[in-house]
Design an enzyme around this catalytic site. Structure first.
Site, mmCIF file in Angstrom:
data_model
loop_
_atom_site.group_PDB
_atom_site.id
_atom_site.type_symbol
_atom_site.label_atom_id
_atom_site.label_comp_id
_atom_site.label_asym_id
_atom_site.label_seq_id
_atom_site.Cartn_x
_atom_site.Cartn_y
_atom_site.Cartn_z
ATOM 1 N N GLU A 69 0.806 -1.222 0.000
ATOM 2 C CA GLU A 69 0.000 0.000 0.000
ATOM 3 C C GLU A 69 0.841 1.276 0.000
ATOM 4 O OE1 GLU A 69 -3.962 -1.715 2.319
ATOM 5 O OE2 GLU A 69 -2.702 -0.242 3.335
ATOM 6 N N GLU A 125 -5.012 -8.585 0.944
ATOM 7 C CA GLU A 125 -5.669 -8.225 2.205
ATOM 8 C C GLU A 125 -7.148 -8.011 1.956
ATOM 9 O OE1 GLU A 125 -4.287 -4.955 4.629
ATOM 10 O OE2 GLU A 125 -2.183 -5.434 4.187
#
Length: 466
Positions: free
Chosen positions: A164, A361
């Site tokens: 991320e 995720e």
């Protein structure tokens, strides 16, 4: 019946700074989190800092045994840059031995490690020089990547560079949730650019390393962007939001170049980062083999509430839209929208060369889970099972329509320390006892997913709760 391929990767995701503990043990130097907690402990929920994690450094064997018990066949975590290279140059032999033992323990138990290089944990020695704002960070990261590939490339065959990367840009340079708590659009864009260039350089080092017989990718937090309406201004807001938050990273790592529209937008608003001539070729030559996709919620936007030129903040281009029909996780404040995972899967198929990808995720954080403990000590997290089921149904739909997804990882395996929020919200398949952080106990969701893995799917009408 919802079914998946026999070689589908079932697992969980975590990170070094959130699980290892041993924050300054055996030669590890401070990260931004260690130092920030030292400087402003009052900002951390209940005063809990990065030392108080789930103790993976000391009990990885026990955790791997639990992974095997749960029938997981893969696990994603990260390496601590500050542990491997405490000063940026000299290799920490104790750290190498820990990671080799940890990764081999997984392999020996039939669990494939997917290893990430950076999960928001900038070494303090580099942050003092400017962190990702300085061009020096690019070569520093490339050197770190090269060392790691040399030390562990015989064991690890699936690598990712960043988790991320948008988050450390947005939270650290457009907000105050990450250090250094800067709010400056121009600096944020420079940080994002250097991060992407560091990623490409690390991909290059992997391709030229001794052990380059695996794959390398990146983990991006992707969200479908939905406009409030079909009005031209709402659609424009969604288009620009998608350019800035999604395509800026996604196009660059998959196609090898920045969207021209984004370049022109930043040029118009005097936001272009400083670049060097050779950068363009570095991006073009070092695209990823696969993607990790972190998906939690969609982005819903509408026309900006206030026009601004030149833009000083992304809100100059779009405002958040609070969809009245949303289903929400009240503990985290995030929308639950399983259909988004299908939309992402189809977009990767249709616009990004049907690149190989996996859900790196997906998860649901809930506060005060002790409310759901039964008499045997198991958390009856039926809400997490429902969340899993709904997202897996949508993921399987995308796969059945040709999207090239090879796995699904939940965040996370054991309840972990979560930055400024510490243990406010729990995400794990296993519960951690905060009075004794070596103690784990299973949740009903771990039992449910084990059965899914063993049976390679579940019936649409499945009512099992663990």
């Amino acid at each position: 019946m919802i079914t998946f391929s026999k070689d589908f990767l079932w697992g969980a995701a975590a990170s070094a700074p959130q699980t290892e503990g041993a924050a300054l043990v055996d030669g590890k130097s401070p990260t931004v989190w260690d130092k920030w907690f030292e400087l402003e402990p009052e900002l951390f929920y209940e005063g809990v800092g990065p030392e108080q994690t789930s103790n993976t450094y000391y009990q990885y064997k026990e955790d791997v045994a639990l992974m095997k018990k749960m029938a997981l066949n893969s696990y994603r975590t990260s390496i601590s840059w500050a542990r491997i290279l405490p000063d940026g140059r000299a290799v920490n032999v104790k750290a190498v031995q820990f990671y080799r033992d940890y990764f081999q323990e997984m392999k020996s138990n039939g669990i494939e490690p997917i290893i990430n290089l950076f999960h928001f944990d900038m070494p303090w020695w580099l942050m003092e020089k400017g962190g990702w704002e300085t061009r020096e960070s690019i070569e520093a990261f490339a050197f770190y990547a090269q060392v790691v590939f040399e030390q562990f490339g015989d064991i690890i065959k699936k690598w990712t560079t960043f988790n991320e990367p948008l988050v450390h840009v947005e939270c650290g340079y457009l907000g105050e949730a990450h250090y250094p708590k800067v709010v400056d659009f121009t600096r944020a864009i420079q940080v994002g650019y250097h991060t992407l260039l560091a990623h490409a350089m690390a991909v290059n080092r992997y391709k030229n390393s001794k052990y380059n017989d695996g794959e390398i990718g990146i983990i991006l937090n992707l969200s479908p962007v939905y406009p409030k309406s079909t009005h031209v201004e709402d659609k424009k807001a969604a288009h620009i939001t998608d350019l800035i938050y999604i395509r800026s990273f996604l196009d660059t790592v998959v196609h090898g170049y920045f969207p021209e529209e984004l370049i022109q937008l930043f040029k118009t608003h005097q936001l272009l980062p400083k670049v060097e001539e050779e950068d363009k070729e570095i991006f073009q030559r070092n695209i990823v083999d696969f993607l990790g996709v972190n998906y939690y919620q969609p982005l819903r936007v509408q026309r900006p509430k206030k026009e601004q030129f030149p833009a000083q903040f992304p809100s100059a281009f779009a405002s958040h839209y609070d969809w009245p029909n949303k289903k929400i996780n009240p503990y985290r404040g995030w929308e639950i929208y399983p259909e988004g995972i299908y939309d992402l899967g189809m977009r990767l198929k249709n616009e990004y060369k049907n690149i190989s990808w996996y859900v790196s995720e997906n998860g649901m954080g809930v506060s005060e889970e002790e409310r759901f403990l039964d008499e045997s000590g198991v958390v009856q997290d039926s809400y997490r099972i429902d969340f899993l089921k709904e997202h897996l149904i949508m993921l399987q739909k995308a796969i059945s329509e040709g999207s090239n997804c090879f796995g699904y990882h939940m965040w996370t395996f054991v309840d972990c320390w979560s930055w400024l929020n510490a243990y406010k919200n729990r995400y794990g398949f296993y519960r951690i006892d905060l009075e004794n952080q070596f103690k784990r106990s299973e949740k009903a969701s771990s039992l449910w997913l084990k059965q899914v893995i063993v049976e390679n799917g579940f019936p649409m009408t499945d009512e099992r709760k663990g």
